[in-house]
Design a protein around this motif. Sequence first.
Motif, PDB file in Angstrom:
ATOM      1  N   LYS A  11      55.534  35.205  43.963  1.00 34.91           N
ATOM      2  CA  LYS A  11      55.552  33.765  43.984  1.00 34.91           C
ATOM      3  C   LYS A  11      55.981  33.054  45.315  1.00 34.91           C
ATOM      4  N   PRO A  56      59.722  35.858  38.437  1.00 38.29           N
ATOM      5  CA  PRO A  56      58.597  34.986  38.515  1.00 38.29           C
ATOM      6  C   PRO A  56      57.529  35.976  39.295  1.00 38.29           C
ATOM      7  N   GLY A  60      52.625  32.565  37.389  1.00 38.60           N
ATOM      8  CA  GLY A  60      53.745  31.864  36.716  1.00 38.60           C
ATOM      9  C   GLY A  60      54.227  32.615  35.707  1.00 38.60           C
TER      10      GLY A  60
END
Length: 277
Positions: A11, A56, A60
């Motif tokens: 992420k 993460p 998500g």
Amino acid sequence: SDCTTRFWLVKVGVDYAPFVKLPSQNLVVQSDGSQLCIDGVEHGARYNVTFRSGLPAASGETLVKDVPLTLYVGDRSAAARFPGRAYVLPKAADAAIPLETVNLDEVDLLLRRVSDRNVLRTMQEDMFGRPLSQYEDEMFKRNIGEEIWTGKGQVENELNRDMTTRLPMGDLIKDLPAGLYALTARVPGIDLYEDAGATQWFILSDLGLSTLKGADGIHAFVRGLSDASAKEGVEVTLLSRSNRVLGTAMSDAAFSCGPREWQRRCSACSGAGETGR
């Protein structure tokens, strides 16, 4: 040497350092776009890394539990390159050319000579002074360079380290005429389409030539490379960019020849038109 191990689909904008347990304080975790990178690892080493729960992903999702991994960073690829760009090789018994290698015990060597009539072409084709691609090497072999020697070169080797070896050239060049040469070093067993090898260009000579351009024209200075002494009676030729001879002159006891000598020996020098080089 340092390298980087990467993982995908992380992420963007997240600090991942708390989520990765590393075996050494010398290693660093950082994100690079969509990749997770571990910097500071070394080739040929294994590392035990743990991805902690909660890490993460870009989707998500997060890790439910710790995930231990054993990572291996492979050895460096074998390679050879010439570090220097010195073009003049004195014709001496201790003459040598340095070669840098990685993970090699020996290299394939190829020496080619460029005739005086083809020196200009190597410059027009933008070959002189740099490595040749596979296509350029084929063109050089067919149309420009003459193969005069092939052999093996023994080099120093320590796993995954850059090693520099002086390739002795004295015995090889002692009977060769002065001129332009290209020495190519290749990794044994590698296809030329993958790696055409490294090429060191050099001029074999016992004369050092330097020039100065002043308000009165071009001055040429000739010295011996072995003792730096002035060389008298050496013929120096002034060429145009189109390879036409503009003039010739003989160096004097002060190791120089200048505009008066050029003009005295060749009216083309003071005539119309062509720029010398």
